[in-house]
Design an enzyme around this catalytic site. Sequence first.
Site, PDB file in Angstrom:
ATOM      1  N   ASN A  90       1.076   3.951  -3.061  1.00 46.92           N
ATOM      2  CA  ASN A  90       0.856   5.393  -2.885  1.00 46.92           C
ATOM      3  C   ASN A  90       1.966   6.196  -3.553  1.00 46.92           C
ATOM      4  OD1 ASN A  90      -1.548   5.153  -1.535  1.00 46.92           O
ATOM      5  ND2 ASN A  90      -0.725   5.650   0.482  1.00 46.92           N
ATOM      6  N   ARG A 128      -9.825   4.663  -7.576  1.00 45.73           N
ATOM      7  CA  ARG A 128      -9.122   4.183  -6.385  1.00 45.73           C
ATOM      8  C   ARG A 128     -10.032   4.334  -5.173  1.00 45.73           C
ATOM      9  NH1 ARG A 128      -4.390   2.132  -7.325  1.00 45.73           N
ATOM     10  NH2 ARG A 128      -3.439   2.763  -9.268  1.00 45.73           N
ATOM     11  N   GLU A 162       0.834  -1.212   0.000  1.00 46.83           N
ATOM     12  CA  GLU A 162       0.000   0.000   0.000  1.00 46.83           C
ATOM     13  C   GLU A 162       0.866   1.258   0.000  1.00 46.83           C
ATOM     14  OE1 GLU A 162      -3.244   0.358  -0.407  1.00 46.83           O
ATOM     15  OE2 GLU A 162      -3.595  -1.787  -0.501  1.00 46.83           O
TER      16      GLU A 162
END
Length: 146
Positions: A52, A106, A48
């Site tokens: 990002n 997203r 994650e």
Amino acid sequence: MKTVNEMKLSFISKSANESFARSAVAAFLLPLDPTVAEIADVKTAVSEAVTNAVVHAYPDTFGTVTIEAKLTDKGRAVIKIRDRGVGIPDIKQAMEPLYTTSADERAGLGFAVMQSFMDSVKVRSTVGKGTTVTLEKNFIRAYGQK
């Protein structure tokens, strides 16, 4: 706490490198004697954080993502994922579930996922200079601790 091992890894902000980052960090954690579930948790959180950086830090170009990790004598892993991208103007807002700046579909759950799998998640960011996400997790079985 004393650092007993550390590593540093840098790669281009391409989504193809997300699995590489997960696997490298997972392999580095093996001396802490993690369970399969703990490894899965850390791999998810690292994924994650790297996602990002790939998606948000360098929206129109490629840049470098750096991972620094250390293991302590108390069975703690500290993992820092850093980019030198656009930065986050409002960290508190960015960490809210469902918040996203991405124009595509997203979910905006990256920080919430990281927080659910790690003992600590800290974010530092400066607009125009980049972001550092620090993930921490304790592995109580490490080094003979119960």
